[in-house]
Design a protein around this motif. Structure first.
Motif, mmCIF file in Angstrom:
data_model
loop_
_atom_site.group_PDB
_atom_site.id
_atom_site.type_symbol
_atom_site.label_atom_id
_atom_site.label_comp_id
_atom_site.label_asym_id
_atom_site.label_seq_id
_atom_site.Cartn_x
_atom_site.Cartn_y
_atom_site.Cartn_z
ATOM 1 N N ARG A 184 -19.730 68.272 52.464
ATOM 2 C CA ARG A 184 -18.808 69.227 53.090
ATOM 3 C C ARG A 184 -17.752 68.553 53.965
ATOM 4 N N PHE A 185 -17.971 67.312 54.379
ATOM 5 C CA PHE A 185 -16.940 66.613 55.163
ATOM 6 C C PHE A 185 -16.147 65.637 54.300
ATOM 7 N N GLY A 186 -16.812 64.936 53.408
ATOM 8 C CA GLY A 186 -16.129 63.956 52.567
ATOM 9 C C GLY A 186 -15.812 62.681 53.331
ATOM 10 N N THR B 183 -14.563 60.978 45.145
ATOM 11 C CA THR B 183 -14.269 61.287 46.544
ATOM 12 C C THR B 183 -14.308 60.036 47.408
ATOM 13 N N LEU C 62 -4.970 65.566 54.900
ATOM 14 C CA LEU C 62 -4.297 66.604 55.674
ATOM 15 C C LEU C 62 -5.235 67.112 56.778
ATOM 16 N N GLY C 63 -6.512 67.272 56.420
ATOM 17 C CA GLY C 63 -7.485 67.713 57.418
ATOM 18 C C GLY C 63 -7.519 66.774 58.613
ATOM 19 N N PRO D 51 -22.311 72.771 60.807
ATOM 20 C CA PRO D 51 -22.521 73.500 59.539
ATOM 21 C C PRO D 51 -21.365 73.446 58.553
ATOM 22 N N ASN D 52 -20.120 73.354 58.976
ATOM 23 C CA ASN D 52 -19.035 73.420 57.992
ATOM 24 C C ASN D 52 -17.792 72.686 58.488
ATOM 25 N N TYR D 53 -16.727 72.774 57.702
ATOM 26 C CA TYR D 53 -15.534 71.997 58.047
ATOM 27 C C TYR D 53 -14.902 72.482 59.342
ATOM 28 N N LEU D 54 -15.017 73.795 59.601
ATOM 29 C CA LEU D 54 -14.448 74.325 60.849
ATOM 30 C C LEU D 54 -15.189 73.759 62.062
ATOM 31 N N MET E 66 -14.193 70.195 62.604
ATOM 32 C CA MET E 66 -12.911 70.074 63.323
ATOM 33 C C MET E 66 -13.110 70.385 64.802
ATOM 34 N N THR F 225 -5.885 66.884 50.379
ATOM 35 C CA THR F 225 -6.358 67.909 51.322
ATOM 36 C C THR F 225 -7.254 67.278 52.382
ATOM 37 N N GLU F 226 -7.974 66.231 51.987
ATOM 38 C CA GLU F 226 -8.841 65.568 52.963
ATOM 39 C C GLU F 226 -8.032 64.880 54.043
ATOM 40 N N VAL G 84 -4.279 67.142 60.727
ATOM 41 C CA VAL G 84 -4.263 68.387 61.502
ATOM 42 C C VAL G 84 -5.232 68.304 62.680
#
Lengths: 187, 558
Positions: free
Chosen positions: B329-331, B320, B6-7, B249-252, B255, B3-4, B10
């Motif tokens: 939260r980012f990895g 990870t 894939l992020g 703050p988050n993955y969104l 991106m 999933t990482e 994308v």
């Protein structure tokens, strides 16, 4: 150059108004509509602000789910990482000490089970999250000290686990502050 | 783990999907063709009137360069004095002090050249006034300066003979009103709805659940974080930059910020294709840059996901990957992707601490800045790539025994001399600067500066040396990221990197614009079957080889 000085000064002035006054005011106005009104969303317990939703806190007490090590001790007046290189001997000694401390506080856990994030500092020093594995690893300790069943605690961690973004991007994580708040709630 | 990855895929795919239509739009804006934001015409006319600019006036490349340099000088003076007296000026709710002269010198230059060396920390070294009127302001205008300079080059590719190459003021104004400002507003809106602060409230103090009293820095950050990426400046509102949970703050938002910083650099490549109607040429440039990026990115992701071998030896798990200096939260995958993009694109923002990256990743980050031509910063990326193209044309011409030509114009000795000087400058600034620093460190360890040279380094051995090398590489590339362990807020680093920043910015602008101006005024010879084609894979390979060889010769020779 003289012919260009006047437009340079005058353009600077007009763009200062547009970019350093109007633009931030528009963004601040949009922010008023967002949760927390653009000043950061807070968490309140019994009418008192105990934290910011997005900002990690120091949890070193054994009765709480512990957060990651931090280079700024989770004081959000500042923010920084350790900036230690991966092979720095002092740094590796610090990591070893963290592993030893964790093992003492969590009898029954073997070091192979410890995810690296629990013994390494984050980039901001304010990381609010843990992976679910890191939280689950602390369940036996907290269950013993709080006299709650381990199943119940595992259930709690699962409830608080945030799925990857839109289900596919990044990893699962748990907000440590939210998890500990849920822990304190009477059930 | 999948999933990482894939992020990352994308994030990149979305960037390119958005960059192609944006490139078409940018070409329309600068060709003065009807476009979606024409309702801004009155605003621009108003700006030209206040500025005393005649938008229809065409200028030569020299006049345009003088205009560019003069307005930059005005910004330097303005920013320097604002920083020097910020402590006594308004909008300072946290009572932060004024900057010292050497720090103010470094800070204003850093932002003027679209860099973010930031030898201060955002939360205590600047006030809300200077964050807005110096940093936030310069992030817009320095990006627009780079884009305007690039459009001057676009013009020189057109198939006619010119003495004039357009109007800097018009390109500069439109870069802000039509491109940077609208995109920044969209990005800022996404950020505030995900928790980034935007109000003017000062620092908050709270008692945490465990009973510690801590401060929480805030402020009108969202707007600056938007333009820091859209304009590829990279300067953070908070000290930890985009690793900070309020800044990213988050993955969104991760991106969003990632796409925002890659968007204009990639779109400018396609804009070039649309502007001069040679889309194949744009695709050749895009492919060379993308292959270059992948050469740096793949090893970095692999090594970061693999984890730190020294920690693996202690027996703990690294499910990870390497986590020191990274956020959960980012990895590691998204952090590795960011660390490469931010170094090739000259943004210099970070979402993980590069000083704690694996050794191989650190080398890839350094190489990204040393080439500084894979996508590159807003506008300046293709300016840097341009002199590699000129050299490649010259060498290919020699190899096949033809007069070197670029789009129907002979490339001659004068152009090659300029391109060579620009190409050789980075090695002088980076290696010369690092050598000087190492000498001072060894010889004057006890010098009575804000940080004693003996205490500069945060890590022993080779890695400590890399901290110094990274600082000069970052300054020369106008990147701004750092191996942040370096104790850099003292007179040596403030002054030396300040000078490197100026040279590393303006020479690679002046050189390519001069070459373009010289080429534009030459006789246009329509292309024939005898012309060396620049829109083929062969030529792409040639440019790639030139980049690799020049970078390797510059930085690897002993």
């Amino acid at each position: 150059m003289k012919t260009h000085l006047s437009p340079a000064l005058r353009l600077t002035l007009i763009f200062l108004v547009l970019l350093a006054v109007i633009y931030p005011l528009i963004v601040a106005a949009i922010g008023k509509l967002a949760p927390g009104g653009g000043a950061g969303e807070t968490v309140t317990v019994n009418g008192k602000v105990v934290g910011y939703v997005k900002i990690g806190q120091k949890f070193t007490d054994d009765r709480y789910f512990n957060s990651r090590p931090s280079a700024v001790d989770y004081n959000a007046a500042g923010s920084a990482g350790s900036n230690k290189g991966p092979s720095n001997p002092d740094y590796l000694a610090t990591v070893q000490a963290r592993i030893d401390t964790f093992l003492v506080h969590n009898p029954g856990v073997t070091k192979e089970q410890i995810p690296a994030e629990l013994v390494t500092a984050s980039g901001s020093g304010l990381d609010p999250d843990l992976s679910p594995q890191s939280a689950l690893l602390q369940v036996p300790r907290i269950a013993r000290l709080r006299r709650i069943s381990e199943d119940q605690l595992r259930q709690l961690v699962t409830e608080q686990t945030e799925r990857p973004f839109i289900g596919v991007f990044s990893i699962e994580k748990v907000n440590v502050l939210a998890l500990n708040l849920a822990l304190e709630q009477p059930r | 783990m999948s999933t990482e990855l894939l992020g990352v895929v994308v994030m990149y795919a979305l960037t390119v999907l958005l960059a192609i239509p944006l490139g078409r739009y940018i070409a329309k804006v600068f060709k003065n063709e009807p476009n979606a934001l024409d309702f801004l015409n009155p605003l621009e006319r108003f700006i030209y009137r206040i500025g005393g600019v005649d938008p229809t006036r065409e200028m030569t490349w020299k006049q345009n360069l003088v205009a560019l340099l003069t307005i930059n000088l005005v910004w330097f003076v303005l920013g320097f004095f604002l920083l020097l007296f910020q402590g006594s000026l308004p909008l300072n709710p946290d009572g932060n002090p004024s900057q010292t002269p050497d720090l103010a010198f470094n800070t204003v230059i850093s932002f003027m050249v679209n860099c973010n060396l930031q030898h201060y920390s955002g939360k205590s070294g600047a006030t809300y006034l200077t964050q807005l009127a110096v940093m936030n302001f310069l992030m817009f205008v320095s990006a627009a300066t780079g884009m305007a300079a690039l459009v001057l080059i676009f013009r020189s590719f057109l198939p006619q003979t010119f003495t004039t190459v357009g109007n800097f003021y018009v390109y500069f104004t439109k870069s802000i009103t039509r491109i940077l400002l609208p995109i920044s507003l969209i990005v800022a809106a996404i950020l505030v709805f995900n928790g980034t602060p935007s109000s003017f409230d000062g620092k908050d103090y709270i008692v945490t659940m465990q009973g510690d009293t801590v401060g929480v820095s805030r402020g009108p950050a969202a707007g600056m974080i938007a333009i820091k990426h859209v304009g590829t400046n990279g300067g953070g509102w908070f000290g930890a930059n985009s690793a900070h949970p309020l800044e990213n703050p988050n993955y969104l938002t991760n991106m969003t910020e990632m796409i925002a910083q890659t968007l204009i650099p990639v779109a400018m490549i396609f804009a070039l294709g649309f502007f001069i109607n040679r889309r194949r040429f744009a695709w050749v440039i895009y492919s060379v840059m993308t292959i270059g990026m992948l050469c740096l990115l793949i090893p970095t992701i692999v090594t970061e996901l693999h984890g730190n071998p020294a920690i693996a030896q202690m027996g703990v798990a690294q499910p990870t990957g390497a986590m020191e200096g990274k956020e959960v939260r980012f990895g590691p995958a998204a952090s590795a992707y960011w660390s490469i993009v931010t170094t090739i694109i000259s943004t210099g923002s970070v979402n993980s601490m590069h000083d704690s990256s694996m050794a191989l990743s650190g080398m890839m980050q350094l190489l990204g800045m040393m080439t500084n031509a894979f996508y590159g910063g807003s506008g300046v990326g293709i300016l840097n790539f341009y002199y590699f193209i000129i050299i490649a044309v010259f060498i290919s011409g020699l190899m096949v025994g033809r007069t070197p030509e670029l789009f129907g114009r002979k490339v001659e000795a004068r152009e090659i001399k300029i391109a060579s000087i620009v190409a050789l400058l980075s090695t002088l600034l980076v290696k010369g600067g690092t050598a000087l620093a190492a000498w001072v460190f060894l010889t004057y360890g006890d010098a009575d500066w804000a940080v004693k040279p003996a205490n500069w380094l945060n890590n022993p051995g080779f890695h400590g040396f890399s901290e110094m090398l990274y600082e000069f590489t970052s300054s020369n590339a106008n990147n701004g990221s750092g191996f942040e362990g370096l104790g850099d807020n003292n007179i040596f680093w403030n002054v030396s990197t300040g000078i490197v920043l100026i040279l590393g910015r303006f020479i690679p602008i002046i050189g390519p614009v001069a070459i373009a101006g010289l080429l534009a005024s030459k006789k246009y010879i329509p292309e024939s079957s005898g012309t060396l084609r620049t829109d083929t894979g062969t030529f792409g390979l040639m440019v790639f080889a030139v980049i690799v060889i020049i970078t390797a010769l510059s930085f690897f020779r002993r």
